[in-house]
Structures are given as C-alpha cells and as structure tokens.
Enzyme design. Structure first.
Site, PDB file in Angstrom:
ATOM      1  N   SER A  93       0.724  -0.940   0.162  1.00  0.00           N
ATOM      2  CA  SER A  93       0.044   0.027  -0.023  1.00  0.00           C
ATOM      3  C   SER A  93       0.793   1.235   0.007  1.00  0.00           C
ATOM      4  CB  SER A  93      -0.865   0.050   1.235  1.00  0.00           C
ATOM      5  OG  SER A  93      -2.120  -0.892   1.095  1.00  0.00           O
ATOM      6  N   LYS A  96       0.092   3.765  -2.705  1.00  0.00           N
ATOM      7  CA  LYS A  96      -0.811   4.943  -2.516  1.00  0.00           C
ATOM      8  C   LYS A  96      -0.305   6.233  -2.761  1.00  0.00           C
ATOM      9  CE  LYS A  96      -4.133   1.666  -0.763  1.00  0.00           C
ATOM     10  NZ  LYS A  96      -4.465   0.844   0.444  1.00  0.00           N
ATOM     11  N   SER A 150      -5.767   3.523   4.527  1.00  0.00           N
ATOM     12  CA  SER A 150      -5.257   2.592   3.548  1.00  0.00           C
ATOM     13  C   SER A 150      -6.414   1.937   2.688  1.00  0.00           C
ATOM     14  CB  SER A 150      -4.081   1.889   4.025  1.00  0.00           C
ATOM     15  OG  SER A 150      -3.640   1.242   3.023  1.00  0.00           O
TER      16      SER A 150
END
Length: 315
Positions: A93, A96, A150
């Site tokens: 993640s 991102k 997230s």
C-alpha cells in the site's frame, strides 16, 4: 576515475582521482535518467539524491530486520543509510503515495465522486475505509481515506473518477513514475494489492515521496492522524465516518525517535511485500528526511529498524 587540476605559482598540475563520482555513468547504470545528456542530467538531478548501490550504515543485527531500507537527507542530497535500495520489491500500500500524487495533479479536490460497485468489491481481508456503492464524497475526502486508513476501496474510486478505470489510471501512474526518474518501477494497481508485475525500489519510492511532499495538500493529508468525513450515502442521507492513520508514530503507539519529528508516512503490508513504511520526517535542524523500510518480517521489526535508522542517521 576523474581528473582535477591544481594551479599554483609553479603552473598547473594534473591529478587523477580513483574514486571520482561520475553522475551520468551512475545514474544511467541504475536507470534513473536513461537517455539523458550530461547537461540535462545535471538539471534533472540537481535537487535529488543520486547514490551508488553499496550498502551503508546498518550493522549485521539491524540490517536483517528488512530486505531493503534507506535514509535520504534531502538538503544534503545524500543517502546516509542504505540497504538494497535498487532491488525490485513489492510496495504493497505504499503504492498509494503515487496514487495520491497523480490524483492531486490530475483531479479537482472539490469534485464529488460517486462510489461504484467495483470500488467496494474488495476481499474480506482487504484494507478499506468502509465505502458503500452509491456513497458520494469529494475527491479530497477520498484522498484522506486512501492515505489514513489505506482504503483499497478509496483507491479504486479515485482511479475510476480520474481516468474512468483502474487500468487507464495505472497508465498515468507509470508515466508519472518515469517522469520522476523512477524507471525501475512498474505499477499494475492503484492500491498496491499484490501482482508479480507491480514493483518498485527503495530509491524509486524516495523519488516519488520526494515529489509528493512538494504538494501542500498531500503534506497536510500525510501529517493528519484523524479525520472526520461527512458525505451523502446512496439513499441521500447525510452521514459521517471517523478515519485514523495506520502510522503508529502519529497514533502514539510507537515512540518518536529522539531529535526527529515524524511528519507522516504510509504503511503497506501483504504476504509477499512484508511490512513496508515510507516516511517523511524533520531532524532537529528542521531539515527534511525521507526514510524507507521495505519487506520487514514483522511490524515491530519494521518500526524498530525505522527508529534505529532515524536515531542514527537523520541528524
């Protein structure tokens, strides 16, 4: 090898330097600036850390806590601690960061986004921010959901809003990565869920984070620990949620390293990627420092290594 000339009263003397640093050769070797001339490279890299592949700083005990790591002092343009910074690894993640950066460049923060069925179609163990089909909220709000908790659902909603589909949004992600010099990376998803063709390096993620924190909105989101989102659900009713960051320095679950202020960061975890953290900090002189841990074997070891790196190398 390089040459310098010393001028004295006796004339000019040529000296060879065995360890002279060749910016063009090193940058091309690691794919940072492929195809650029020496002059254009100087402009490209003038505000960036450019480093060789040698590991530096970590002792035998701490370096085993993660597969790759780095501490980049921005003002000094120096990688002061590094392990495998050019190794291709899965970012989970931390992807991102790039998703948010692209959205901020391409989107309008006040746009109202309607969440699709595809965006909320996430696996039971996926990290989400609790969106439902038909929810309507601003792009700004979705970016908080993306970065704080997230949200994989937020990532898809953002991608679909900006480009019409995740596949088209990923084209923008890869183009932006290349523009920033992150040429050892390839992105397949907007949320970082595992794909063998979705990878980056510690050095490339430094480049991406370094660009992202230049955006004031990104920086404001990054340093936010808690956020209240007010939005309209599919039935037209006003509702709200409370979102909290996954960064344990901001939540107070982990003690901040001495003489360092943690501005914020993005975590990432999958089975294949291990435990990852990309962080933006300030040292005691208020100088910016980017610190990265990739593929730690446990969350605690990820924070232990991050803390030791900041304590030993940030100032």
């Amino acid at each position: 090898m390089g040459l310098i000339f010393l001028v004295s009263g006796c004339g000019k003397k040529e000296i060879e330097l065995e360890s002279a640093y060749d910016l063009l050769e090193t940058s091309t070797k690691y794919g940072i600036t492929e195809g650029k001339s020496a002059q254009s490279l100087e402009f490209f890299a003038k505000d960036l850390v450019v480093s060789d592949e040698e590991n530096l700083g970590l002792n035998e005990n701490t370096e085993n806590l993660a597969e790759a790591a780095g501490v980049f002092r921005i003002d000094q343009k120096e990688a002061v601690c590094k392990k495998n910074i050019y190794e291709k690894l899965y970012p989970a993640s931390t992807t991102k960061i790039l998703t948010a950066y692209v959205a901020l460049k391409e989107g309008n923060l006040d746009d109202v986004v309607t969440v699709s069925a595809n965006a909320v179609d996430q696996s039971w163990d996926s990290s989400v921010c609790g969106l439902k089909e038909g929810d309507q909220m601003t792009l700004r709000d979705l970016l908080y959901g993306l970065m704080l908790c997230s949200g994989n659902d937020a990532a898809v909603a953002i991608a679909e809003h900006i480009s019409g589909s995740v596949e088209e949004f990923v084209v923008l992600m890869n183009a932006q990565a290349q523009e920033l010099g992150a040429s050892s990376s390839h992105f397949v998803t907007a949320n970082g869920l595992h794909d063998e063709e979705h990878y980056t390096t510690v050095y490339d993620m430094y480049l991406i984070m370094n660009a992202a924190v230049q955006d004031e909105t990104f920086l404001e989101i990054l340093k936010t620990a808690n956020y209240t989102v007010n939005y309209t659900d599919a039935a037209g009713s006003e509702t709200s949620q409370e979102w909290a960051t996954t960064n344990q320095y901001l939540t107070g679950e982990k003690e901040t390293p001495e003489n360092v202020s943690v501005i914020g960061g993005k975590t990432g975890t999958t089975k294949e990627a291990g435990y990852c953290l990309v962080q933006y900090n300030e040292n005691k002189e208020k100088e910016p420092v980017i610190s990265i841990v990739f593929k730690a074997d446990t969350r605690n070891n990820m924070y232990q290594l991050m803390g030791e790196m900041l304590n030993n190398f940030a100032n």
